[in-house]
Design a protein around this motif. Structure first.
Motif, PDB file in Angstrom:
ATOM      1  N   LYS A  92      19.817  60.350 -24.795  1.00 26.43           N
ATOM      2  CA  LYS A  92      19.169  61.658 -24.918  1.00 26.43           C
ATOM      3  C   LYS A  92      20.195  62.756 -25.097  1.00 26.43           C
TER       4      LYS A  92
ATOM      5  N   ASP B  20      20.569  66.380 -24.032  1.00 26.01           N
ATOM      6  CA  ASP B  20      20.006  67.441 -23.186  1.00 26.01           C
ATOM      7  C   ASP B  20      21.115  68.370 -22.710  1.00 26.01           C
ATOM      8  N   SER B  21      20.823  69.178 -21.714  1.00 25.10           N
ATOM      9  CA  SER B  21      21.816  70.147 -21.238  1.00 25.10           C
ATOM     10  C   SER B  21      23.120  69.473 -20.827  1.00 25.10           C
ATOM     11  N   VAL B  22      22.995  68.237 -20.276  1.00 25.31           N
ATOM     12  CA  VAL B  22      24.188  67.542 -19.789  1.00 25.31           C
ATOM     13  C   VAL B  22      25.006  66.989 -20.944  1.00 25.31           C
TER      14      VAL B  22
ATOM     15  N   LEU C 174      12.504  52.131 -19.626  1.00 23.41           N
ATOM     16  CA  LEU C 174      12.994  53.398 -19.076  1.00 23.41           C
ATOM     17  C   LEU C 174      14.445  53.226 -18.682  1.00 23.41           C
TER      18      LEU C 174
ATOM     19  N   ASP D  46      16.062  58.916 -27.348  1.00 27.55           N
ATOM     20  CA  ASP D  46      14.805  58.998 -26.599  1.00 27.55           C
ATOM     21  C   ASP D  46      14.176  60.382 -26.755  1.00 27.55           C
TER      22      ASP D  46
ATOM     23  N   MET E 188      10.170  49.990 -25.314  1.00 26.52           N
ATOM     24  CA  MET E 188      11.414  50.615 -24.850  1.00 26.52           C
ATOM     25  C   MET E 188      11.380  50.781 -23.329  1.00 26.52           C
TER      26      MET E 188
ATOM     27  N   LYS F 149      18.718  54.379 -13.274  1.00 26.10           N
ATOM     28  CA  LYS F 149      19.665  55.298 -12.658  1.00 26.10           C
ATOM     29  C   LYS F 149      21.092  54.904 -12.948  1.00 26.10           C
ATOM     30  N   GLY F 150      21.952  55.888 -13.201  1.00 27.72           N
ATOM     31  CA  GLY F 150      23.363  55.621 -13.372  1.00 27.72           C
ATOM     32  C   GLY F 150      23.740  55.147 -14.754  1.00 27.72           C
TER      33      GLY F 150
END
Lengths: 108, 712
Positions: free
Chosen positions: A29, A31-33, A3, A60, A1, A6-7
């Motif tokens: 993922k 997450d908080s966002v 990584l 992920d 997999m 960016k973006g």
């Protein structure tokens, strides 16, 4: 997999509904966002669902913000049907293990 | 004896067991015993004297009767005639002595003139005296009978007519038969007819001196008995009254002389205790008692009064001493704080310096100690390290330690070489050291650029060094003489090379000479063992481990010497450059930080799993800062990243200027609950704790600094 670069989009959700059965596939993922978006998605699609499957094969990782949504969803489904979480990778599985979520969720 | 103590008794029980009541009982009891003994003796004496008086009287009656009769008639002829007839009558005719036929044989005697006269005289004597009867009779030795001649008794049931006989033993009559003229002859018998009677009498003699008969008198002893009863009654009543009077008097006396004074002393003692509890200083409960009994009780009261005065003085002294002690104790605890503040004790000490980490601790044996450690940057690239131990302990050592500490730092800051620094200090201390104090010093200067350490050891313990990948080992360095010993001592310095990952451990003899209850020393061996068991740990853990090991080893044994330790870890330069990113603390800025950190992690060849876990940690910690740190008003968040060697790890520090908050103090959530009982939230920090290898929090310069370490 590889990584994520960016973006790149952080989370992608797809669904497949057959009458009362709903399968949700989450990539990236939670997450908080992204958790608010995930929560919104579940809220919009969960009405009338008695069998919910969350396919996490391309997830992920998940942070506590995501766990919160999973917990809310599980509570909702306890009231109206069943919920299953499938294809959990090692990182996510460990997070479930550490937080006791492996006992709450039905992982298959 | 009562079964419970006087404290448990009620009022009535106390009265019952009081000294006064005991005195009363004892007096009554004693007097009773005395009275009864006196009564028995008195009664005996009474009976004896009364009855002997009766007997003497009766004997006098018989004596007088015999003399009168002998003057008026010849009584012997009546006697001879009756006896002759008695002996002539055959035994079968005599019968029992009261047979009417037999008695009629003597009818003729009753009309004889001598009989009538004798009977009349006997009657007169009987009537004029206290005897119950007086009569004339003879003892017949042959038949063993007492034969009556004349009896003035008028009662038909008890009269003994002439010729009447009854059994009498020789023994009973012996007193009369063999009477020698002295003492009163008598005998006492219990008869069916008269009860207890006493018989006395005197013989009537023939001309030849032989006995013709006896004038006998009977006295009943009934009156002795009734007299005794009367005596008993009178004696008993008067005794009872007397005994009670004496007992009451004794009780009153005891009460006044003993019980009341003792009660007064007890009351004074009670009042004294109460005053002491209430904190009254000077009291006069015992001194004002004024007991003048002149005996042991007065003595007791006086002793108590003395004790009261002495105790008051003693208390005064005690209060003064306690106040003095309190003052010294306050001053000492202030001194402890001043001393502790003299040593650098905020860790991490150099958060901005990535080349090294240092941790140290000093535990004085008394309030203040003579040990000290120190570390300071001499310039941008040179770190001064000091470990020292002043001779002696306590306040003198502490004063000397303060001077030494200031001298070392001041002179070291001049940039001189370690040997020159120590030499200068030695000369300065020796210049004015009348108390002959000295200090052992290990002083080193580390060049932070390449790890070169130049050091001087002035009589101090060997330093302990751990090379990267190796074990902690003693460095047997060159020793100079202690500082303060000789004015012109020379000091040689030596050089050590610290490679990145090397650790230097410095200590005082309080570590190696710490002893347990069996006086076994902790020793260098155990020190090295503990160090090597923690050889991969950071300086703080190393120092705490040694401290813990010493505490455990010493157990309850008192600490004799100050225990001081310092550990330095050298990371090297360049290898651990710190990178940081500052963003506005908002959820949407988290990906920017994550991308930045991921970029650094990629350079470190971080595993994907570790990277995911670090990403989760960033999400949790930055998320918390964004949501809570600034409480609505915005602010910045900074994340620093440092790579670590030995062991390979990455260190992330999250800095915000918001409300002080230590997330490590938050309780872990209960992860055993089911879905319906689980709270939403609270899991973030827990998740970070579980996935990261170390977390530290400090609040410094108005900033929350949370550092997490992840081993790679």
């Amino acid at each position: 997999m590889a990584l994520k670069k960016k973006g790149e989009r952080l989370m992608n959700i797809t669904k497949n509904r057959e009458e009362n059965k709903l399968t949700v596939t989450v990539e990236g993922k939670i997450d908080s966002v992204t958790a608010p978006e995930f929560e919104e998605f579940i809220k919009e699609n969960i009405d009338g669902v008695t069998e919910l499957t969350l396919d996490l094969s391309s997830l992920d990782y998940i942070s506590s913000a995501g766990l919160r949504v999973l917990l809310l969803t599980q509570k909702r489904m306890n009231a109206q049907g069943t919920m299953k979480v499938t294809n959990v990778n090692e990182t996510v599985s460990e997070i479930f293990e550490v937080t006791g979520f492996s006992d709450i969720l039905t992982i298959g | 004896m009562p079964e419970k103590s006087v404290r448990e008794m009620n009022k009535y029980e106390r009265l019952r067991y009081s000294l006064a009541s005991r005195t009363f009982h004892t007096a009554v009891g004693g007097a009773m015993i005395l009275g009864i003994v006196a009564l028995i003796i008195g009664l005996g004496w009474y009976a004896y004297s009364y009855s002997s008086q009766l007997i003497k009287g009766a004997f006098g009656v018989t004596k007088n009767a015999q003399q009168i009769i002998s003057k008026v008639v010849d009584p012997t002829s009546l006697g001879h005639d009756v006896m002759d007839l008695y002996r002539s009558v055959p035994e079968e005719t005599r019968g029992d002595g009261d047979d009417a036929g037999y008695l009629s044989l003597y009818d003729s005697f009753t009309t004889r003139e001598d009989y009538v006269q004798i009977l009349s005289i006997l009657k007169d004597f009987r009537d004029s005296s206290t005897v119950s009867d007086v009569y004339y009779a003879m003892y017949d030795e042959e038949t063993g009978m007492l034969v009556y001649f004349a009896d003035p008794d008028e009662d038909e049931d008890t009269v003994c007519p002439t010729g009447f006989f009854e059994t009498a033993t020789k023994k009973e009559l012996n007193t009369f038969l063999n009477w020698n003229g002295k003492k009163t002859p008598y005998y006492i018998e219990k008869t069916d007819r008269y009860g207890w009677i006493c018989t006395t009498g005197i013989s009537v003699n023939n001309a030849d001196g032989s006995i013709a008969g006896f004038i006998l008198a009977d006295v009943t002893l009934k009156e002795v008995g009734s007299g005794m009863l009367k005596f008993l009654l009178q004696y008993g009543i008067s005794m009872f009254v007397l005994i009670n009077l004496v007992a009451i008097f004794m009780t009153r006396h005891m009460k006044k002389k003993l019980v009341q004074p003792i009660n007064k002393i007890a009351e004074a003692a009670e009042a004294y205790l109460k005053d002491k509890k209430d904190g009254v200083g000077v009291t006069d409960h015992f001194s004002k008692l004024n007991i003048n009994t002149g005996d042991e009780v007065e003595n007791l009261a006086l002793i108590m009064a003395d004790m009261e005065t002495d105790l008051a003085d003693y208390e005064d002294d005690l209060t003064r001493v306690a106040a003095e002690k309190e003052r010294i104790s306050i001053e000492l605890s202030l001194a402890t704080r001043i001393q502790a503040d003299m040593l650098p004790n905020i860790f991490p000490a150099f958060p901005d310096r990535s080349e090294f980490d240092v941790f140290a601790s000093m535990k004085p044996a008394k309030e203040v100690g003579g040990d000290f450690y120190d570390f300071f940057l001499i310039d941008e690239d040179h770190l001064g390290l000091v470990m020292a131990d002043v001779s002696g302990k306590g306040v003198p050592a502490a004063l000397f330690m303060m001077v030494s500490k200031i001298l070392v730092q001041n002179i070291a800051m001049s940039g001189k070489s370690p040997a020159e620094v120590i030499k200068t200090i030695n000369d300065q201390i020796c210049a004015n050291n009348r108390e002959e104090m000295f200090v052992t010093v290990w002083f080193g200067v580390l060049d932070l650029r390449d790890g070169t350490l130049r050091a001087v050891n002035a009589g101090h313990e060997y330093p302990i060094l751990k090379k990267p990948g190796g074990d902690f080992e003693l460095v047997k360095d060159i020793h100079g003489f202690v500082v303060g010993g000789f004015a012109s001592s020379k000091y040689r310095e030596y050089e050590l090379k610290l490679d990145p990952g090397a650790k230097l451990f410095l200590y005082t003899d309080g570590v190696t000479e710490a002893s347990n209850v069996d006086s076994v020393l902790f020793g260098t061996g155990r020190t090295l063992e503990v160090l090597n068991n923690n050889k991969d740990a950071g300086p703080e853990t190393v120092v705490q481990s040694v401290n813990n090991a010493i505490s455990e080893f010493c157990g309850s044994a008192p600490q004799f010497d100050d225990i001081t330790l310092m550990c330095l870890e050298y990371f090297g330069k360049g290898n651990t450059e710190m990178k940081e990113i500052t963003v506005e603390a908002k959820i949407e800025n988290i990906p920017e930080v994550t991308d930045f950190v991921n970029g650094e992690l990629e350079k470190l060849e971080c595993s994907l799993k570790a990277q995911m876990q670090i990403d989760v940690a960033i999400d949790e910690l930055l998320g918390n800062i964004a949501r809570y740190a600034y409480g609505g008003s915005g602010g910045n968040a900074t994340v620093q990243i440092r790579a670590k060697e030995e062991p390979k790890a990455v260190e992330l520090t999250f800095i915000d200027g918001g409300t002080p908050y230590d997330p490590l103090k938050k309780d872990d959530p209960d992860i055993s609950l089911g879905a319906d009982e689980r709270e939403v939230g609270g899991l973030g920090i827990f998740l970070v704790k579980k996935t990261m290898d170390d977390m530290k929090y400090e609040y410094k310069d108005g900033q929350n600094r949370l550092t997490v370490t992840k081993l790679l």
